[in-house]
Design a protein around this motif. Sequence first.
Motif, PDB file in Angstrom:
ATOM      1  N   PRO A   1      76.651 -19.684 -32.230  1.00 51.33           N
ATOM      2  CA  PRO A   1      77.810 -20.056 -31.879  1.00 51.33           C
ATOM      3  C   PRO A   1      78.118 -21.079 -33.190  1.00 51.33           C
ATOM      4  O   PRO A   1      77.371 -21.867 -33.714  1.00 51.33           O
ATOM      5  N   GLY A   2      79.484 -21.175 -33.548  1.00 50.61           N
ATOM      6  CA  GLY A   2      80.096 -22.095 -34.435  1.00 50.61           C
ATOM      7  C   GLY A   2      79.816 -21.460 -35.842  1.00 50.61           C
ATOM      8  O   GLY A   2      80.327 -21.969 -36.680  1.00 50.61           O
ATOM      9  N   GLU A   3      78.911 -20.289 -36.069  1.00 54.58           N
ATOM     10  CA  GLU A   3      78.593 -19.839 -37.218  1.00 54.58           C
ATOM     11  C   GLU A   3      79.581 -18.597 -37.490  1.00 54.58           C
ATOM     12  O   GLU A   3      79.902 -18.480 -38.820  1.00 54.58           O
ATOM     13  N   GLY A   4      80.174 -17.741 -36.789  1.00 55.53           N
ATOM     14  CA  GLY A   4      80.924 -16.817 -37.075  1.00 55.53           C
ATOM     15  C   GLY A   4      80.251 -15.601 -37.761  1.00 55.53           C
ATOM     16  O   GLY A   4      79.338 -15.574 -38.009  1.00 55.53           O
ATOM     17  N   GLY A   5      81.382 -14.784 -38.414  1.00 56.38           N
ATOM     18  CA  GLY A   5      80.653 -13.876 -39.308  1.00 56.38           C
ATOM     19  C   GLY A   5      80.128 -12.544 -38.585  1.00 56.38           C
ATOM     20  O   GLY A   5      80.293 -12.566 -37.302  1.00 56.38           O
ATOM     21  N   ASP A   6      79.228 -11.971 -39.419  1.00 59.87           N
ATOM     22  CA  ASP A   6      78.491 -10.780 -38.707  1.00 59.87           C
ATOM     23  C   ASP A   6      77.143 -10.998 -39.188  1.00 59.87           C
ATOM     24  O   ASP A   6      76.743 -10.456 -40.276  1.00 59.87           O
ATOM     25  N   PRO A   7      76.346 -11.669 -38.477  1.00 62.05           N
ATOM     26  CA  PRO A   7      74.891 -11.725 -38.942  1.00 62.05           C
ATOM     27  C   PRO A   7      74.104 -10.385 -39.054  1.00 62.05           C
ATOM     28  O   PRO A   7      73.239 -10.298 -39.899  1.00 62.05           O
ATOM     29  N   LEU A   8      74.272  -9.505 -38.570  1.00 63.27           N
ATOM     30  CA  LEU A   8      73.590  -8.241 -38.576  1.00 63.27           C
ATOM     31  C   LEU A   8      74.150  -7.831 -39.903  1.00 63.27           C
ATOM     32  O   LEU A   8      73.228  -7.105 -40.363  1.00 63.27           O
ATOM     33  N   ASN A   9      75.261  -7.628 -40.273  1.00 64.58           N
ATOM     34  CA  ASN A   9      75.620  -7.059 -41.289  1.00 64.58           C
ATOM     35  C   ASN A   9      75.003  -7.846 -42.744  1.00 64.58           C
ATOM     36  O   ASN A   9      74.528  -7.156 -43.513  1.00 64.58           O
ATOM     37  N   ASP A  10      74.867  -9.137 -42.465  1.00 66.85           N
ATOM     38  CA  ASP A  10      74.327 -10.064 -43.424  1.00 66.85           C
ATOM     39  C   ASP A  10      72.914  -9.575 -43.631  1.00 66.85           C
ATOM     40  O   ASP A  10      72.293  -9.663 -44.779  1.00 66.85           O
ATOM     41  N   PHE A  11      72.174  -9.430 -42.476  1.00 65.90           N
ATOM     42  CA  PHE A  11      70.788  -8.948 -42.233  1.00 65.90           C
ATOM     43  C   PHE A  11      70.609  -7.614 -43.158  1.00 65.90           C
ATOM     44  O   PHE A  11      69.805  -7.562 -44.192  1.00 65.90           O
ATOM     45  N   LEU A  12      71.259  -6.613 -42.973  1.00 66.28           N
ATOM     46  CA  LEU A  12      71.257  -5.503 -43.519  1.00 66.28           C
ATOM     47  C   LEU A  12      71.463  -5.344 -45.043  1.00 66.28           C
ATOM     48  O   LEU A  12      71.077  -4.663 -45.629  1.00 66.28           O
ATOM     49  N   VAL A  13      72.669  -6.226 -45.572  1.00 68.16           N
ATOM     50  CA  VAL A  13      73.012  -6.226 -46.767  1.00 68.16           C
ATOM     51  C   VAL A  13      71.602  -6.740 -47.451  1.00 68.16           C
ATOM     52  O   VAL A  13      71.344  -6.494 -48.534  1.00 68.16           O
ATOM     53  N   SER A  14      71.024  -8.036 -46.905  1.00 75.33           N
ATOM     54  CA  SER A  14      70.058  -8.775 -47.446  1.00 75.33           C
ATOM     55  C   SER A  14      68.988  -7.748 -47.491  1.00 75.33           C
ATOM     56  O   SER A  14      68.069  -7.540 -48.722  1.00 75.33           O
ATOM     57  N   LEU A  15      68.588  -6.661 -46.606  1.00 82.67           N
ATOM     58  CA  LEU A  15      67.441  -6.084 -46.929  1.00 82.67           C
ATOM     59  C   LEU A  15      67.545  -5.141 -47.898  1.00 82.67           C
ATOM     60  O   LEU A  15      66.899  -4.818 -48.589  1.00 82.67           O
ATOM     61  N   GLU A  16      68.679  -4.627 -47.951  1.00 79.40           N
ATOM     62  CA  GLU A  16      69.138  -3.519 -49.201  1.00 79.40           C
ATOM     63  C   GLU A  16      68.927  -4.194 -50.264  1.00 79.40           C
ATOM     64  O   GLU A  16      68.405  -3.523 -51.437  1.00 79.40           O
ATOM     65  N   GLN A  17      69.282  -5.542 -50.509  1.00 80.32           N
ATOM     66  CA  GLN A  17      68.931  -6.249 -51.887  1.00 80.32           C
ATOM     67  C   GLN A  17      67.350  -6.644 -51.905  1.00 80.32           C
ATOM     68  O   GLN A  17      67.108  -6.411 -53.215  1.00 80.32           O
TER      69      GLN A  17
ATOM     70  N   PHE B   1      75.043 -28.163 -29.347  1.00 79.89           N
ATOM     71  CA  PHE B   1      74.687 -26.752 -29.691  1.00 79.89           C
ATOM     72  C   PHE B   1      74.295 -26.048 -28.454  1.00 79.89           C
ATOM     73  O   PHE B   1      74.781 -24.937 -27.797  1.00 79.89           O
ATOM     74  N   SER B   2      73.779 -26.689 -27.450  1.00 76.41           N
ATOM     75  CA  SER B   2      73.407 -26.115 -26.125  1.00 76.41           C
ATOM     76  C   SER B   2      74.571 -25.889 -25.304  1.00 76.41           C
ATOM     77  O   SER B   2      74.909 -24.714 -24.809  1.00 76.41           O
ATOM     78  N   GLU B   3      75.523 -26.729 -25.412  1.00 77.87           N
ATOM     79  CA  GLU B   3      77.050 -26.669 -24.786  1.00 77.87           C
ATOM     80  C   GLU B   3      77.728 -25.275 -25.284  1.00 77.87           C
ATOM     81  O   GLU B   3      78.378 -24.505 -24.797  1.00 77.87           O
ATOM     82  N   GLU B   4      77.548 -25.236 -26.574  1.00 71.63           N
ATOM     83  CA  GLU B   4      78.327 -24.290 -27.363  1.00 71.63           C
ATOM     84  C   GLU B   4      77.630 -22.831 -26.868  1.00 71.63           C
ATOM     85  O   GLU B   4      78.435 -21.726 -26.818  1.00 71.63           O
ATOM     86  N   LEU B   5      76.439 -22.714 -26.853  1.00 69.01           N
ATOM     87  CA  LEU B   5      75.733 -21.517 -26.392  1.00 69.01           C
ATOM     88  C   LEU B   5      76.066 -21.292 -25.054  1.00 69.01           C
ATOM     89  O   LEU B   5      76.288 -19.923 -24.775  1.00 69.01           O
ATOM     90  N   HIS B   6      76.051 -22.069 -24.250  1.00 70.21           N
ATOM     91  CA  HIS B   6      76.297 -22.038 -22.640  1.00 70.21           C
ATOM     92  C   HIS B   6      77.926 -21.344 -22.505  1.00 70.21           C
ATOM     93  O   HIS B   6      78.073 -20.508 -21.992  1.00 70.21           O
ATOM     94  N   ALA B   7      78.845 -21.802 -23.445  1.00 70.81           N
ATOM     95  CA  ALA B   7      80.215 -21.407 -23.285  1.00 70.81           C
ATOM     96  C   ALA B   7      80.130 -19.932 -24.041  1.00 70.81           C
ATOM     97  O   ALA B   7      80.777 -19.069 -23.331  1.00 70.81           O
ATOM     98  N   LEU B   8      79.492 -19.694 -24.938  1.00 69.85           N
ATOM     99  CA  LEU B   8      79.535 -18.462 -25.644  1.00 69.85           C
ATOM    100  C   LEU B   8      78.826 -17.453 -24.600  1.00 69.85           C
ATOM    101  O   LEU B   8      79.440 -16.315 -24.356  1.00 69.85           O
ATOM    102  N   TYR B   9      77.571 -17.679 -23.956  1.00 72.78           N
ATOM    103  CA  TYR B   9      77.138 -16.742 -22.814  1.00 72.78           C
ATOM    104  C   TYR B   9      78.234 -16.362 -21.815  1.00 72.78           C
ATOM    105  O   TYR B   9      78.112 -15.488 -21.219  1.00 72.78           O
ATOM    106  N   ALA B  10      78.620 -17.622 -21.411  1.00 70.89           N
ATOM    107  CA  ALA B  10      79.729 -17.547 -20.360  1.00 70.89           C
ATOM    108  C   ALA B  10      80.948 -16.523 -20.656  1.00 70.89           C
ATOM    109  O   ALA B  10      81.402 -15.467 -19.921  1.00 70.89           O
ATOM    110  N   ASP B  11      81.313 -16.581 -21.703  1.00 68.82           N
ATOM    111  CA  ASP B  11      82.274 -15.721 -22.294  1.00 68.82           C
ATOM    112  C   ASP B  11      81.888 -14.240 -22.374  1.00 68.82           C
ATOM    113  O   ASP B  11      82.634 -13.266 -22.372  1.00 68.82           O
TER     114      ASP B  11
END
Length: 345
Positions: free
Chosen positions: A225-241, A130-140
Amino acid sequence: MTKQQDEDKADKRSKAWEIGKVILQEGWIQVKVPVPFSLRWVNSYLLPEESGYTLIDPGLRTEAALGVWLDVMQDLGLVWTDIKRIVLTHQHPDHYGLAGYMQERSGAPVYMTRQAHAYAVRLWGAESSFSEELHALYADHGMPAEHRAAIAENLETFVEMVTPQPTVTYFEAGSSMALGGLEWELIDAPGHAKGQVCFYQKDRQWMICGDQVLPHITPNVSVVPGEGGDPLNDFLVSLEQLKSYEVKLAFPGHRDPFSNFEGRITELQQHHERRLDKMVAMLAEEPRTAYHMCEALFGSRLNGNAHQLRFAMSETLAHLVYLENFGRATSALRDGAYVFAAASS
Ligand SMILES: [Zn+2]
Ligand SMILES: [Zn+2]
């Protein structure tokens, strides 16, 4: 000073900031377990069962947290085996960290969702990358190497605070479960943490809401990293629910139980709308990387605090992903990092 800081100041003057136990209604006990970040404490809840207690979210494994637990247990006349079940709303270390330690002593099963457990294993399992994946994501996304190194080092410090790790029994959203002599509906609540569940009790109109809805604090929403998708949209949809549930009293993962559940959800929704609009306006002025956006939003002071910088950077990315997903921003790789711009409409 923002309204939130005002409220925090008022809170700090009150007893609300005292670590330790608070007796709630019907024999429930809220235990404010200290955490070594600005959140100050995480809430554990002890729910009385026919014999012993169900424990929700035991906290992070630190000396200070264990000290509070030992004091509270002595105060209540409890021994470890009085903990019959450990239930985790989600996998973040401030909630999950002590689960394995307490399981070893109590023999209690530890319940969490399969998705939440998969994340815990990805983060702290023996094979973790995970740490390496986060490192790569932040580098990008334009973060300088020294900050990435500081974040990797900070992540490493969490390993001992979640060790030993529990043997987990799975439960799933959509099912129901008896807790404290009442029947609760388990609700999928992603966005803050994939696999998080909230628990709803329809006769009392109570909601145990983990970190999905917090008073005074805006729950973090991060790109993982590795989860993909749109977490903020997931969050806002969940709040509405969650808004569709009648809630008289909510039991959050941080701060104190509160009653204006629907109103607080509206505030959180408005916060994100304002933040998204602000970011589009900033991108219209000047295209920038996620790191430069993060610095502009949160200030370069975060560079001295790896823990907070990680939250700020991942939260900025979550907003940018959302904007791109909804056609309000575009991104392109330039000189090794993604540069975001406002979409021309
Ligand atoms: Zn959390
Ligand atoms: Zn938390």
